[in-house]
Design an enzyme around this catalytic site. Sequence first.
Site, mmCIF file in Angstrom:
data_model
loop_
_atom_site.group_PDB
_atom_site.id
_atom_site.type_symbol
_atom_site.label_atom_id
_atom_site.label_comp_id
_atom_site.label_asym_id
_atom_site.label_seq_id
_atom_site.Cartn_x
_atom_site.Cartn_y
_atom_site.Cartn_z
ATOM 1 N N HIS A 76 -0.173 -1.360 3.693
ATOM 2 C CA HIS A 76 0.035 -2.708 4.245
ATOM 3 C C HIS A 76 0.186 -2.650 5.756
ATOM 4 O O HIS A 76 1.087 -1.991 6.277
ATOM 5 C CB HIS A 76 1.289 -3.343 3.615
ATOM 6 C CG HIS A 76 1.084 -3.743 2.181
ATOM 7 N ND1 HIS A 76 2.130 -3.982 1.304
ATOM 8 C CD2 HIS A 76 -0.049 -3.942 1.474
ATOM 9 C CE1 HIS A 76 1.646 -4.315 0.124
ATOM 10 N NE2 HIS A 76 0.320 -4.306 0.197
ATOM 11 N N HIS A 103 3.160 0.274 6.320
ATOM 12 C CA HIS A 103 3.919 1.018 5.314
ATOM 13 C C HIS A 103 3.064 1.122 4.056
ATOM 14 O O HIS A 103 1.967 0.559 3.996
ATOM 15 C CB HIS A 103 5.252 0.299 5.010
ATOM 16 C CG HIS A 103 5.057 -1.051 4.421
ATOM 17 N ND1 HIS A 103 4.922 -2.188 5.198
ATOM 18 C CD2 HIS A 103 4.893 -1.453 3.137
ATOM 19 C CE1 HIS A 103 4.719 -3.228 4.411
ATOM 20 N NE2 HIS A 103 4.681 -2.805 3.155
ATOM 21 N N THR A 159 6.304 -8.842 -0.574
ATOM 22 C CA THR A 159 6.395 -8.313 -1.941
ATOM 23 C C THR A 159 7.743 -7.620 -2.185
ATOM 24 O O THR A 159 7.961 -7.032 -3.232
ATOM 25 C CB THR A 159 5.283 -7.280 -2.212
ATOM 26 O OG1 THR A 159 5.497 -6.153 -1.339
ATOM 27 C CG2 THR A 159 3.907 -7.877 -1.994
ATOM 28 N N HIS A 190 12.945 2.479 0.577
ATOM 29 C CA HIS A 190 12.031 1.843 -0.384
ATOM 30 C C HIS A 190 10.560 1.976 0.041
ATOM 31 O O HIS A 190 9.670 1.577 -0.671
ATOM 32 C CB HIS A 190 12.392 0.385 -0.657
ATOM 33 C CG HIS A 190 12.740 -0.398 0.540
ATOM 34 N ND1 HIS A 190 11.778 -0.969 1.341
ATOM 35 C CD2 HIS A 190 13.931 -0.711 1.101
ATOM 36 C CE1 HIS A 190 12.377 -1.600 2.321
ATOM 37 N NE2 HIS A 190 13.679 -1.465 2.217
ATOM 38 N N GLU A 228 0.100 -2.555 -5.322
ATOM 39 C CA GLU A 228 0.788 -3.821 -5.642
ATOM 40 C C GLU A 228 -0.239 -4.838 -6.143
ATOM 41 O O GLU A 228 -0.067 -5.433 -7.211
ATOM 42 C CB GLU A 228 1.502 -4.340 -4.391
ATOM 43 C CG GLU A 228 2.606 -3.370 -3.920
ATOM 44 C CD GLU A 228 3.810 -4.063 -3.376
ATOM 45 O OE1 GLU A 228 3.734 -4.623 -2.271
ATOM 46 O OE2 GLU A 228 4.842 -4.071 -4.063
ATOM 47 N N HIS A 233 2.836 1.570 -0.500
ATOM 48 C CA HIS A 233 3.402 1.461 -1.850
ATOM 49 C C HIS A 233 2.633 2.450 -2.705
ATOM 50 O O HIS A 233 1.406 2.591 -2.537
ATOM 51 C CB HIS A 233 3.235 0.031 -2.392
ATOM 52 C CG HIS A 233 3.895 -1.009 -1.537
ATOM 53 N ND1 HIS A 233 5.144 -1.522 -1.798
ATOM 54 C CD2 HIS A 233 3.478 -1.619 -0.377
ATOM 55 C CE1 HIS A 233 5.471 -2.422 -0.873
ATOM 56 N NE2 HIS A 233 4.474 -2.494 0.010
HETATM 57 N N1 LIG Z 1 5.302 -5.385 1.341
HETATM 58 S S1 LIG Z 1 4.969 -6.530 2.380
HETATM 59 O O1 LIG Z 1 4.855 -7.802 1.681
HETATM 60 O O2 LIG Z 1 3.786 -6.158 3.144
HETATM 61 C C1 LIG Z 1 6.260 -6.700 3.545
HETATM 62 C C2 LIG Z 1 5.924 -6.901 4.868
HETATM 63 C C3 LIG Z 1 6.942 -7.061 5.818
HETATM 64 C C4 LIG Z 1 8.279 -7.024 5.448
HETATM 65 C C5 LIG Z 1 8.589 -6.803 4.104
HETATM 66 N N2 LIG Z 1 9.905 -6.747 3.661
HETATM 67 C C6 LIG Z 1 11.006 -6.704 4.475
HETATM 68 O O3 LIG Z 1 10.947 -6.635 5.688
HETATM 69 N N3 LIG Z 1 12.174 -6.746 3.834
HETATM 70 C C7 LIG Z 1 13.423 -6.752 4.595
HETATM 71 C C8 LIG Z 1 14.287 -5.649 4.115
HETATM 72 C C9 LIG Z 1 13.825 -4.344 4.688
HETATM 73 C C10 LIG Z 1 15.013 -3.557 5.197
HETATM 74 O O4 LIG Z 1 14.722 -2.198 5.205
HETATM 75 C C11 LIG Z 1 7.578 -6.658 3.159
HETATM 76 ZN ZN LIG Z 2 4.150 -3.762 1.509
#
Ligand SMILES: NS(=O)(=O)c1cccc(NC(=O)NCCCCO)c1
Ligand SMILES: [Zn+2]
Length: 263
Positions: free
Chosen positions: A119, A94, A205, A65, A106, A96
């Site tokens: 992010h 990471h 998010t 993702h 986002e 988006h």
């Molecule tokens: N997109 S974000 O809000 O910056 C963000 C930051 C840190 C963790 C996450 N999301 C997760 O860790 N989700 C757990 C599932 C991921 C498994 O691959 C989202």
């Molecule tokens: Zn993110």
Amino acid sequence: PWGYSKENGPATWHKDCPIANTGVRQSPIDLITTGQTCAKYDSNLKPVIVSYPAFSEATFLNNGHSVQFQPSAGNLSELSGGPLTKKYKFEQFHFHWGNNDSEGSEHRVNGKMYPAELHLVHWNSESPNFSSFQEAVGSNDPHALCVLGFFLKVGAENASLKPITDLLSKVKNAGSSVSFPGKFDLKAVLPETLTDYYTYDGSLTTPPLAECVKWIVFKEPIEVSTAQMEAFRAVDDGHGKPITGNYRPPCPLHTRTVAASFK
Ligand SMILES: NS(=O)(=O)c1cccc(NC(=O)NCCCCO)c1
Ligand SMILES: [Zn+2]
């Protein structure tokens, strides 16, 4: 499992994650800069301070993702200042993105989306209640995490991000990862002065959508070339299709206010 397609995308997440619909501090949001519910200038907000020594050991992963850069546990990168009262430890960064330049970020600014959003994820390393990122996410602490958001816009090639965008073809398949070759200087990716930003209380998010994030979204976008943007769009989602838009739509502000560090 959750994703971004019609069958498993943001509109379905509430099934496993009720907070998606019942939460009152969900992210992302539309950052409105004029009118009633707009961001309010706060002169007490200081510049954000990052201490990011070049990473020497890291993994670059396609988790189906997003693509994620994760340094080894020993990394000493830290964040402080801005709206924060504590020191935060860097965990990962990471992205988006969308499948064309008119969508992908986002957060939005007055309804405008950028083609992508970076992010930088950190966790509060001074809390007595947890001592790791995973524990922080599960802690129910309102500011367990701090995520720095940077918009990406299409323009000149970004030499600092080239080592990352050049690696995207190596993690095309979901679940694939590579150990990052050599050092990576994240500091060089960011604007020198981290003074102009929006900040508000929000959530992850993506599922589990935990409401534990102090968000800091910078006003100035980072430029990347068209080729660099295209490289994101070739990353697969694990069902043999490119990730065509791993962004969650904006969520209701409820009683929250957004502060701006600039006029
Ligand atoms: N997109 S974000 O809000 O910056 C963000 C930051 C840190 C963790 C996450 N999301 C997760 O860790 N989700 C757990 C599932 C991921 C498994 O691959 C989202
Ligand atoms: Zn993110």
